[in-house]
Write a protein that holds these residues in place. Sequence first.
Motif, short mmCIF file in Angstrom:
data_model
loop_
_atom_site.label_atom_id
_atom_site.label_comp_id
_atom_site.label_asym_id
_atom_site.label_seq_id
_atom_site.Cartn_x
_atom_site.Cartn_y
_atom_site.Cartn_z
N ALA A 157 0.85 -1.19 0.00
CA ALA A 157 0.00 0.00 0.00
C ALA A 157 0.89 1.24 0.00
CB ALA A 157 -0.90 0.00 1.22
N MET A 158 0.64 2.13 -0.95
CA MET A 158 1.40 3.38 -1.06
C MET A 158 0.48 4.47 -1.57
SD MET A 158 5.09 2.39 -2.83
CE MET A 158 4.33 1.89 -4.40
N ASN A 159 0.55 5.64 -0.94
CA ASN A 159 -0.15 6.83 -1.44
C ASN A 159 -1.64 6.60 -1.68
OD1 ASN A 159 2.42 8.05 -1.49
ND2 ASN A 159 2.77 7.30 -3.56
N GLY A 160 -2.27 5.86 -0.78
CA GLY A 160 -3.69 5.62 -0.90
C GLY A 160 -4.07 4.60 -1.96
N LYS A 161 -3.09 3.90 -2.50
CA LYS A 161 -3.34 2.89 -3.53
C LYS A 161 -2.77 1.55 -3.11
CE LYS A 161 -2.94 6.51 -7.01
NZ LYS A 161 -2.16 7.05 -8.15
N LEU A 162 -3.38 0.51 -3.63
CA LEU A 162 -2.93 -0.84 -3.33
C LEU A 162 -2.32 -1.45 -4.59
CD1 LEU A 162 -3.15 -2.57 -0.72
CD2 LEU A 162 -4.88 -3.88 -1.92
N TYR A 163 -1.12 -1.99 -4.45
CA TYR A 163 -0.40 -2.60 -5.57
C TYR A 163 -0.34 -4.10 -5.33
CZ TYR A 163 0.96 2.20 -6.53
OH TYR A 163 0.94 3.55 -6.80
N LEU A 164 -0.91 -4.86 -6.27
CA LEU A 164 -0.94 -6.31 -6.16
C LEU A 164 -0.28 -6.92 -7.38
CD1 LEU A 164 -4.65 -6.75 -5.03
CD2 LEU A 164 -2.69 -7.38 -3.65
N ILE A 165 0.62 -7.87 -7.15
CA ILE A 165 1.18 -8.66 -8.24
C ILE A 165 0.82 -10.10 -7.94
CG2 ILE A 165 3.23 -9.33 -9.52
CD1 ILE A 165 4.58 -6.79 -8.55
N TYR A 166 0.09 -10.73 -8.85
CA TYR A 166 -0.37 -12.09 -8.58
C TYR A 166 -0.14 -12.99 -9.79
CZ TYR A 166 -4.60 -10.51 -11.06
OH TYR A 166 -5.48 -10.00 -11.98
N ALA A 167 0.06 -14.26 -9.50
CA ALA A 167 0.33 -15.24 -10.55
C ALA A 167 -0.97 -15.69 -11.21
CB ALA A 167 1.05 -16.45 -9.97
N THR A 168 -0.91 -15.88 -12.54
CA THR A 168 -2.03 -16.40 -13.30
C THR A 168 -1.53 -17.58 -14.13
OG1 THR A 168 -1.65 -15.07 -15.30
CG2 THR A 168 -2.87 -14.03 -13.50
N THR A 169 -2.44 -18.20 -14.86
CA THR A 169 -2.04 -19.32 -15.72
C THR A 169 -1.17 -18.85 -16.88
OG1 THR A 169 -4.11 -19.05 -16.94
CG2 THR A 169 -4.07 -20.69 -15.16
N ASN A 170 -1.18 -17.54 -17.17
CA ASN A 170 -0.39 -17.00 -18.28
C ASN A 170 0.79 -16.15 -17.84
OD1 ASN A 170 -2.10 -18.07 -20.33
ND2 ASN A 170 -3.58 -16.45 -19.89
N GLY A 171 1.13 -16.20 -16.55
CA GLY A 171 2.26 -15.41 -16.06
C GLY A 171 1.90 -14.65 -14.81
N HIS A 172 2.05 -13.31 -14.86
CA HIS A 172 1.74 -12.46 -13.71
C HIS A 172 0.98 -11.23 -14.16
CE1 HIS A 172 4.99 -14.89 -11.95
NE2 HIS A 172 4.49 -14.56 -10.78
N THR A 173 0.15 -10.73 -13.26
CA THR A 173 -0.62 -9.52 -13.51
C THR A 173 -0.33 -8.50 -12.42
OG1 THR A 173 -2.43 -10.65 -14.66
CG2 THR A 173 -2.96 -8.54 -13.63
N LEU A 174 -0.16 -7.23 -12.84
CA LEU A 174 -0.01 -6.12 -11.91
C LEU A 174 -1.35 -5.40 -11.82
CD1 LEU A 174 1.53 -3.98 -10.21
CD2 LEU A 174 2.20 -2.91 -12.37
N PHE A 175 -1.85 -5.29 -10.60
CA PHE A 175 -3.14 -4.63 -10.37
C PHE A 175 -2.92 -3.46 -9.42
CE2 PHE A 175 -6.91 -3.92 -7.81
CZ PHE A 175 -7.94 -3.92 -8.73
#
Length: 397
Positions: A341-359
């Motif tokens: 969590a930074m600057n009122g935002k949440l940063y998530l990096i999660y694994a998927t079947t096709n690699g990784h997604t940044l949310f």
Amino acid sequence: MKRYWKIISICFVTLLVIGTFYIQSSFATSEHLTVEFEKTNGNEDEVQNLMLYGDYLVDHNSWYQQQIPLQMTSEETIDPTNLSFLQKLSRLGIPYPLEKLVEKHKNFMRSKDLEPNYFFEDEHVVAYAQIRNPYERPMKDLTFEIEVLHKQSDEITAIQLEIPEKENYGWMNVDKVQVIDSELKVITRGFRIGGRDELRVYTFDLDEQKLVSHHTIASTPRIENGWSNLRIINDDGNNYLLIKIETIEDDMGHSDGKPNAAYEFIVYDIVNNQSKKIVGSDELLGSIGSASIFNSTLFISSQSSNGVEINQYDIKNDKWGTKPAFDLGDAKTDESPYMKAMNGKLYLIYATTNGHTLFIGDVETGESLYEGQLKVKNKGEDQKDYRLYFNRIEFVQ
């Protein structure tokens, strides 16, 4: 004459080695491993100046695993193993978080131990604290070495002080340095003789150039049969530390034959010198290893039927709050996402079947601000079976 021939031969070999290095570097940099940001939806401005840190692991066979540390932005991927000769020379021994400090304050940074934990910087000062001979035995020379650069005046405050009660410790090291107004706080981790890990805070008055207080933040209990461990589990760079104390007792007489494990989580307020135990359900505390702190709120992610649920703990008021859920439909449920969590935002990096997604989402509303795939490019033929782990996010200029 023979002497001159030897000198010429040495020069020739040196040039040949350097030339070969440059040629190899030029081939390597033409198609080196990269991680590209491919936006799915949202605003691409959200990833400007965002740096992701991770490790790229490849199993070449059953006995050899290659690990490459990567630094990734939307513009480039920095692979320390694939830099040019001059780049490697310029970065030699300098961790990435300290590169700008070294560049801006060469004189101050000279002859210092370049560990990021030992430094603090804000708009007014650059502070450094280290312990001389932290592992020496006997610990007769255990001494704080402190220097603070005042940016406006370019003056340096230097403090050297023998550590109080140093004879009670087997070793001690600096975990964090922070300046608040005119006080410097040095947080150390040490092993106390008698078998306990301990976190302590030492507070220095920079105007008076002296130690004004020191006390224990947290410590592990004594265990007769088993072991205990203590560590800081957040690196958010704010005014709170999240501390985990783990205790394992090897009770051979236990009915199921398994050791008894106990966990305790403490939040330490650096500004006010206050420690507080976090009380919550076993399920919540079981997910706290991926927690992040922003302002005075602790964010804990946990898997839910809708994706990832964010539990919020108000540190000041000692209570649990709202639970915005972020829909991560294609996330693997067997792998915990990396969260910050930074600057009122949440940063998530999660694994998927096709690699990784940044949310990236708003912590208050759960609204999606950016979503994109992290695509690994230019993999070698022998790197089909790879894993990518993320361990840090920050903004860089």
